[in-house]
Design a protein around this motif. Structure first.
Motif, PDB file in Angstrom:
ATOM      1  N   ARG A 234       9.780  -6.750  -0.718  1.00  0.00           N
ATOM      2  CA  ARG A 234       9.952  -8.160  -1.092  1.00  0.00           C
ATOM      3  C   ARG A 234       9.647  -9.088   0.081  1.00  0.00           C
ATOM      4  O   ARG A 234       9.017 -10.138  -0.083  1.00  0.00           O
ATOM      5  N   GLU A 235      10.136  -8.693   1.270  1.00  0.00           N
ATOM      6  CA  GLU A 235      10.016  -9.566   2.441  1.00  0.00           C
ATOM      7  C   GLU A 235       8.799  -9.233   3.301  1.00  0.00           C
ATOM      8  O   GLU A 235       8.645  -9.759   4.397  1.00  0.00           O
ATOM      9  N   ARG A 236       7.959  -8.337   2.786  1.00  0.00           N
ATOM     10  CA  ARG A 236       6.723  -7.956   3.471  1.00  0.00           C
ATOM     11  C   ARG A 236       6.975  -7.458   4.896  1.00  0.00           C
ATOM     12  O   ARG A 236       6.257  -7.813   5.831  1.00  0.00           O
ATOM     13  N   MET A 237       8.001  -6.643   5.030  1.00  0.00           N
ATOM     14  CA  MET A 237       8.241  -5.942   6.291  1.00  0.00           C
ATOM     15  C   MET A 237       7.585  -4.570   6.190  1.00  0.00           C
ATOM     16  O   MET A 237       7.813  -3.843   5.217  1.00  0.00           O
ATOM     17  N   GLU A 238       6.767  -4.227   7.168  1.00  0.00           N
ATOM     18  CA  GLU A 238       6.018  -2.982   7.129  1.00  0.00           C
ATOM     19  C   GLU A 238       6.230  -2.188   8.413  1.00  0.00           C
ATOM     20  O   GLU A 238       6.518  -2.763   9.467  1.00  0.00           O
ATOM     21  N   PRO A 239       6.072  -0.871   8.344  1.00  0.00           N
ATOM     22  CA  PRO A 239       6.105  -0.078   9.572  1.00  0.00           C
ATOM     23  C   PRO A 239       5.065  -0.587  10.574  1.00  0.00           C
ATOM     24  O   PRO A 239       4.004  -1.095  10.170  1.00  0.00           O
ATOM     25  N   PRO A 240       5.329  -0.449  11.861  1.00  0.00           N
ATOM     26  CA  PRO A 240       4.392  -0.965  12.860  1.00  0.00           C
ATOM     27  C   PRO A 240       3.086  -0.195  12.928  1.00  0.00           C
ATOM     28  O   PRO A 240       2.115  -0.664  13.511  1.00  0.00           O
ATOM     29  N   PHE A 241       3.055   0.986  12.318  1.00  0.00           N
ATOM     30  CA  PHE A 241       1.856   1.820  12.331  1.00  0.00           C
ATOM     31  C   PHE A 241       1.611   2.317  10.919  1.00  0.00           C
ATOM     32  O   PHE A 241       2.522   2.860  10.289  1.00  0.00           O
ATOM     33  N   LEU A 242       0.429   2.124  10.398  1.00  0.00           N
ATOM     34  CA  LEU A 242       0.043   2.615   9.076  1.00  0.00           C
ATOM     35  C   LEU A 242      -1.254   3.414   9.182  1.00  0.00           C
ATOM     36  O   LEU A 242      -2.103   3.125  10.018  1.00  0.00           O
ATOM     37  N   ASP A 243      -1.388   4.408   8.307  1.00  0.00           N
ATOM     38  CA  ASP A 243      -2.639   5.152   8.224  1.00  0.00           C
ATOM     39  C   ASP A 243      -2.871   5.553   6.777  1.00  0.00           C
ATOM     40  O   ASP A 243      -2.194   5.063   5.865  1.00  0.00           O
ATOM     41  N   LEU A 244      -3.790   6.468   6.542  1.00  0.00           N
ATOM     42  CA  LEU A 244      -4.151   6.855   5.186  1.00  0.00           C
ATOM     43  C   LEU A 244      -3.048   7.601   4.455  1.00  0.00           C
ATOM     44  O   LEU A 244      -3.106   7.759   3.223  1.00  0.00           O
ATOM     45  N   HIS A 245      -2.023   8.060   5.183  1.00  0.00           N
ATOM     46  CA  HIS A 245      -0.885   8.737   4.564  1.00  0.00           C
ATOM     47  C   HIS A 245       0.182   7.729   4.142  1.00  0.00           C
ATOM     48  O   HIS A 245       0.760   7.840   3.059  1.00  0.00           O
ATOM     49  N   SER A 246       0.439   6.748   4.996  1.00  0.00           N
ATOM     50  CA  SER A 246       1.511   5.792   4.745  1.00  0.00           C
ATOM     51  C   SER A 246       1.049   4.616   3.888  1.00  0.00           C
ATOM     52  O   SER A 246       1.885   3.846   3.395  1.00  0.00           O
ATOM     53  N   ALA A 247      -0.235   4.457   3.716  1.00  0.00           N
ATOM     54  CA  ALA A 247      -0.773   3.353   2.906  1.00  0.00           C
ATOM     55  C   ALA A 247      -2.086   3.799   2.258  1.00  0.00           C
ATOM     56  O   ALA A 247      -2.709   4.776   2.675  1.00  0.00           O
ATOM     57  N   THR A 248      -2.478   3.064   1.229  1.00  0.00           N
ATOM     58  CA  THR A 248      -3.732   3.330   0.509  1.00  0.00           C
ATOM     59  C   THR A 248      -4.679   2.149   0.708  1.00  0.00           C
ATOM     60  O   THR A 248      -4.276   0.986   0.574  1.00  0.00           O
ATOM     61  N   TRP A 249      -5.914   2.453   1.038  1.00  0.00           N
ATOM     62  CA  TRP A 249      -6.958   1.421   1.178  1.00  0.00           C
ATOM     63  C   TRP A 249      -7.454   1.098  -0.225  1.00  0.00           C
ATOM     64  O   TRP A 249      -8.214   1.852  -0.841  1.00  0.00           O
TER      65      TRP A 249
END
Length: 397
Positions: A234-249
């Motif tokens: 909701r508050e658009r807080m995200e982990p400081p590091f993202l990659d293809l496992h933690s997020a989808t392009w």
């Protein structure tokens, strides 16, 4: 517990009195076999292929860790170590100038540095909650410090430099009362104490594999509650590091963070260690955390009592509730030299230093202390070995 069987299943017990479990506990043969078997499989068929073959064992680790802390498997992320788990949680949070972070006096150095870095970067205030008369965090003082500017309560459950257990559940009630995010560093408590995240009321909890859980080094995990995951979205807080496992392009200029706690992971991981961590968690659950705590607390209490009976020895543990970590000094002897002497006699201990606990050690006039930390596979005879190996006091030093 069948201590003799547990010791036979722990190869290191044959060679040393290992009283450095708050540093890294001895692994069991079962955990060792789980790790080495997967490494051998990687060597024989390839890393990707081994991971696919062992997919069930890898996924089981999430179930085991979830059971260990009373969470859902979607609330667990498996990462490289407890510091990385804590950092991924902490640096996901949003801060503004004037926000306040409340923490405990006996806070760990890495966490304190992260607080100070955030204070420098965003203009937040880092404030240490006073101890009560026993030495644990004063819950009444915490409540009195709360206001609308407090954005985070972050506390170490069991400090690295002493035997106290901070009142995690009571702190959780204050956090819930004021609607404040609560991050608990459980690095030293998971594996020696029963942990229930619902009872504690924390939003985030970090821990390691190598200490009281008896897992492999290079493993750790993070609990993130479903409510916290939803709030982060909701508050658009995200982990400081993202990659293809933690997020989808999702498009040329868009991405979507995954919905579960694995958003805090990255794609490349130590699969052998992850499997071993699950085996270690299963072992703790099979033994029972209540039984583990009972034995660990008894051994540590016996050691404190016997140390206090020795001339020139001072025990420095505080807190109403105490655990398996025992810190002490011997009059006239540098704790580092005492640790070296014990190690030369096949007794493993560690040294707690002020640089790792400045808000706690410095006000008490402590620079260093010997840290002995017991586990359930230790014995009274091993305590005898430690006590017999200690040097006598040097008066007038």
């Amino acid at each position: 517990m069948d201590i003799e069987t547990l010791r036979r299943d722990t190869p290191g017990c044959a060679h040393r009195a290992h009283l450095n479990n708050a540093g890294a506990a001895l692994t069991s043969r079962h955990t060792l076999h789980a790790v080495t078997s997967h490494l051998e499989l990687e060597a024989m068929i390839g890393g990707y292929e081994a991971a696919a073959t062992a997919a069930e064992s890898i996924e089981h680790t999430y179930d085991a860790l979830a059971r260990l802390v009373g969470a859902g498997r979607d609330e667990i992320a498996v990462v490289e170590n407890a510091t990385h788990a804590w950092d991924m949680a902490f640096y996901s949070l949003s801060f503004q100038p004037g926000d306040r972070i409340l923490t405990a006096r006996a806070e760990y150095v890495s966490n304190a540095i992260a607080f100070l870095q955030t204070a420098r970067r965003y203009g937040v205030s880092v404030e240490v909650v006073p101890d009560d008369e026993s030495g644990q965090l004063d819950v009444d003082a915490l409540r009195a410090m709360m206001d609308e500017r407090v954005k985070l309560i972050s506390v170490t459950h069991v400090p690295t430099g002493g035997g106290l257990v901070n009142p995690a559940a009571e702190i959780g009630k204050v956090a819930a009362e004021f609607g404040v995010t609560y991050l608990l560093d459980a690095c030293q408590s998971v594996g020696q104490l029963p942990i229930d995240v619902a009872e504690i009321g924390c939003d985030l909890l970090s821990s390691t594999g190598r200490k009281y859980l008896r897992g492999p080094r290079g493993t750790g995990f993070l609990y993130c509650s479903r409510n916290m995951l939803e709030r982060m979205d909701r508050e658009r807080m995200e982990p400081p590091f993202l990659d293809l496992h933690s997020a989808t392009w999702t498009g040329p200029d868009t991405y979507r963070v995954r919905e579960d706690a694995r958003r805090f992971e990255n794609w490349e991981t130590y699969y052998a260690g992850k499997i071993g961590l699950g085996v270690a968690a299963d072992a703790a659950l099979d033994l029972g955390l209540d039984a583990i705590e009972q034995r660990v607390t008894r051994l540590a209490g016996t050691l404190r009592r016997r140390l206090r009976d020795l001339p020139g020895v001072e025990v420095h543990d505080r807190g109403r509730r105490q655990c398996g970590i025992v810190t002490f000094t011997v009059e006239g002897h540098d704790p580092r030299r005492v640790a070296d002497l014990l190690r030369s006699r096949a007794v493993n201990v560690s040294v707690a230093v002020a640089g790792h606990a400045r808000w706690d050690f410095v006000p008490r006039g402590l620079e260093t202390a010997v840290r002995a930390s017991v586990h359930y596979y230790n014995t009274d005879e091993e305590l005898d070995r430690l006590l017999d190996a200690l040097p006598g006091p040097v008066t007038g030093h």
